[in-house]
Design a protein around this motif. Structure first.
Motif, PDB file in Angstrom:
ATOM      1  N   SER A   2       0.857  -1.184   0.000  1.00  0.00           N
ATOM      2  CA  SER A   2       0.000   0.000   0.000  1.00  0.00           C
ATOM      3  C   SER A   2       0.894   1.236   0.000  1.00  0.00           C
ATOM      4  N   ASN A  12       0.006   4.159   0.792  1.00  0.00           N
ATOM      5  CA  ASN A  12      -0.256   4.906   2.034  1.00  0.00           C
ATOM      6  C   ASN A  12       0.581   4.342   3.191  1.00  0.00           C
ATOM      7  N   GLY A  23      -4.045  -2.831  -0.793  1.00  0.00           N
ATOM      8  CA  GLY A  23      -4.569  -1.468  -0.842  1.00  0.00           C
ATOM      9  C   GLY A  23      -5.587  -1.223   0.268  1.00  0.00           C
ATOM     10  N   ARG A  24      -5.473  -0.068   0.901  1.00  0.00           N
ATOM     11  CA  ARG A  24      -6.367   0.235   2.026  1.00  0.00           C
ATOM     12  C   ARG A  24      -7.446   1.212   1.586  1.00  0.00           C
ATOM     13  N   ARG A  70     -11.246   3.401   3.034  1.00  0.00           N
ATOM     14  CA  ARG A  70     -11.801   4.038   4.229  1.00  0.00           C
ATOM     15  C   ARG A  70     -12.491   2.994   5.099  1.00  0.00           C
ATOM     16  N   TRP A  81      -8.963  -1.706  -0.735  1.00  0.00           N
ATOM     17  CA  TRP A  81      -9.072  -1.080  -2.052  1.00  0.00           C
ATOM     18  C   TRP A  81      -8.484  -2.046  -3.067  1.00  0.00           C
ATOM     19  N   THR A 126      -2.813   4.162  -8.740  1.00  0.00           N
ATOM     20  CA  THR A 126      -2.791   4.123  -7.273  1.00  0.00           C
ATOM     21  C   THR A 126      -1.554   4.878  -6.794  1.00  0.00           C
ATOM     22  N   ASP A 151     -15.917  10.469  -2.025  1.00  0.00           N
ATOM     23  CA  ASP A 151     -15.872   9.512  -3.136  1.00  0.00           C
ATOM     24  C   ASP A 151     -16.065  10.284  -4.432  1.00  0.00           C
ATOM     25  N   GLY A 178     -11.376   6.587  -5.150  1.00  0.00           N
ATOM     26  CA  GLY A 178     -11.496   6.675  -3.696  1.00  0.00           C
ATOM     27  C   GLY A 178     -10.311   7.446  -3.128  1.00  0.00           C
ATOM     28  N   ILE A 179     -10.554   8.077  -2.001  1.00  0.00           N
ATOM     29  CA  ILE A 179      -9.528   8.913  -1.353  1.00  0.00           C
ATOM     30  C   ILE A 179      -9.429   8.486   0.109  1.00  0.00           C
ATOM     31  N   GLY A 196      -3.971   9.325  -0.027  1.00  0.00           N
ATOM     32  CA  GLY A 196      -3.947   8.175  -0.939  1.00  0.00           C
ATOM     33  C   GLY A 196      -5.121   8.237  -1.893  1.00  0.00           C
ATOM     34  N   GLY A 241      -6.965   6.258  -5.340  1.00  0.00           N
ATOM     35  CA  GLY A 241      -7.055   5.143  -6.291  1.00  0.00           C
ATOM     36  C   GLY A 241      -8.108   5.481  -7.330  1.00  0.00           C
TER      37      GLY A 241
HETATM   38  O1  LIG Z   1     -12.588   4.837  -1.202  1.00  0.00           O
HETATM   39  C1  LIG Z   1     -11.813   4.455  -0.339  1.00  0.00           C
HETATM   40  O2  LIG Z   1     -12.169   3.633   0.531  1.00  0.00           O
HETATM   41  C2  LIG Z   1     -10.401   4.981  -0.345  1.00  0.00           C
HETATM   42  C3  LIG Z   1      -9.536   4.210  -1.277  1.00  0.00           C
HETATM   43  C4  LIG Z   1      -8.127   4.745  -1.355  1.00  0.00           C
HETATM   44  C5  LIG Z   1      -7.234   3.863  -2.191  1.00  0.00           C
HETATM   45  C6  LIG Z   1      -5.858   4.435  -2.399  1.00  0.00           C
HETATM   46  S1  LIG Z   1      -4.943   3.543  -3.600  1.00  0.00           S
HETATM   47  C7  LIG Z   1      -3.485   4.403  -3.168  1.00  0.00           C
HETATM   48  C8  LIG Z   1      -3.494   4.563  -1.672  1.00  0.00           C
HETATM   49  N1  LIG Z   1      -2.889   3.412  -1.027  1.00  0.00           N
HETATM   50  C9  LIG Z   1      -3.774   2.705  -0.320  1.00  0.00           C
HETATM   51  O3  LIG Z   1      -3.517   1.666   0.302  1.00  0.00           O
HETATM   52  N2  LIG Z   1      -4.973   3.285  -0.385  1.00  0.00           N
HETATM   53  C10 LIG Z   1      -4.949   4.497  -1.176  1.00  0.00           C
END
Ligand SMILES: O=C(O)CCCC[C@@H]1SC[C@@H]2NC(=O)N[C@@H]21
Length: 263
Positions: free
Chosen positions: A31, A33, A59-60, A62, A67, A76, A119, A129-130, A147, A149
């Motif tokens: 990830s 983040n 990927g993480r 919210r 993700w 990403t 979103d 997503g942020i 972060g 994506g």
């Molecule tokens: O909508 C969401 O739940 C947020 C998603 C965020 C994803 C991005 S991808 C790059 C960065 N690294 C991660 O692990 N997460 C964010």
């Protein structure tokens, strides 16, 4: 042909920025983040830093969600930005980031809209997503890891892992470096503006991009419905304004749903 992410190309297209941002790309990581949070904790950098990955395997999202992305078909990346603000003053930062992302996409001809808090939707389906996470505060600054994506394509194996309606942007897949450079320019500007004016400086722009303004929505905490009413935009603190049967309420947290709202 999908271009590989390339730090030099992104840097060339962001050279005019007032605030210099160091740029790194990696083929794969868990990830971006998590990587930048770990490096911030070790004081590995003290200026803005962008890390983009071709592919993430952890990927993480919210609220503890995952993700999902697929190599080459998603953009990403994370931007670590040290703010001279206190932690409580960063609460509205995700909304400012949403404005920067949606406005960048709009400028590229994509009718992106925002769902509170941040979103990015295309025709009602989630496109991006942020996730903003905060590193342990230093003496005079707080580093936010922003972060983002963005779905550029939704191959069947990716679609099958996503549990909500999702959208993608195949037209922008070919040159991900140009897209990332445009986003970085907008994000750097947004961070500078946020540092000076907080979320209030973005409220009118957020409201102009609000996907569900005037729609009846429910605000949820997991399975529980906290509020129902007509979405009326955000206030200067970034709270969602809802016109309910009992009057106007300002919502601080929760998930907003159109589907779960009762008529
Ligand atoms: O909508 C969401 O739940 C947020 C998603 C965020 C994803 C991005 S991808 C790059 C960065 N690294 C991660 O692990 N997460 C964010």
């Amino acid at each position: 042909m999908i271009s590989p992410l390339c730090a030099r190309q992104i840097a060339a297209q962001t050279a005019g920025q007032a605030r210099r941002v160091a740029i790194e790309t990696v083929p794969e990581t868990g990830s971006t983040n998590a990587d930048l949070l770990a490096r911030a904790a070790q004081r590995d950098f003290d200026a803005p830093l962008l890390l983009a990955a071709e592919s993430q395997h952890a990927g993480r999202g919210r609220a503890g969600r995952t993700w999902h992305s697929a190599p080459g078909s998603s953009l990403t990346f994370s931007l670590a930005w040290p703010f001279r603000r206190s932690l409580p003053q960063l609460v509205g930062l995700p909304l400012a980031v949403g404005v920067a992302v949606a406005e960048t996409l709009n400028a590229l001809g994509v009718a992106a809209r925002l769902k509170w808090p941040n979103d990015v939707l295309l025709e009602g389906e989630k496109l991006a997503g942020i996730l903003v996470e905060i590193a342990p505060p230093g003496e005079d600054r707080v580093t936010a890891v922003i972060g983002i994506g963005i779905n550029l394509a939704l191959p069947p194996e990716l679609r099958s892992r996503i549990d909500r309606p999702a959208a993608a942007l195949p037209s922008l897949q070919a040159d991900r470096n140009a897209l990332l450079a445009a986003l970085l320019n907008a994000l750097a500007e947004a961070c500078v503006e946020f540092e000076a004016g907080g979320v209030a400086a973005f409220a009118a722009r957020w409201n102009a991009l609000h996907a569900w303004r005037g729609e009846r929505v429910a605000v949820l905490d997991g399975a529980r419905t906290l509020h129902q009413g007509m979405a009326a935009g955000i206030d200067d603190s970034g709270r969602l304004l809802l016109d309910t049967d009992a009057g106007r309420v300002a919502v601080l947290s929760g998930d907003v749903s159109l589907r779960r709202a009762e008529a």
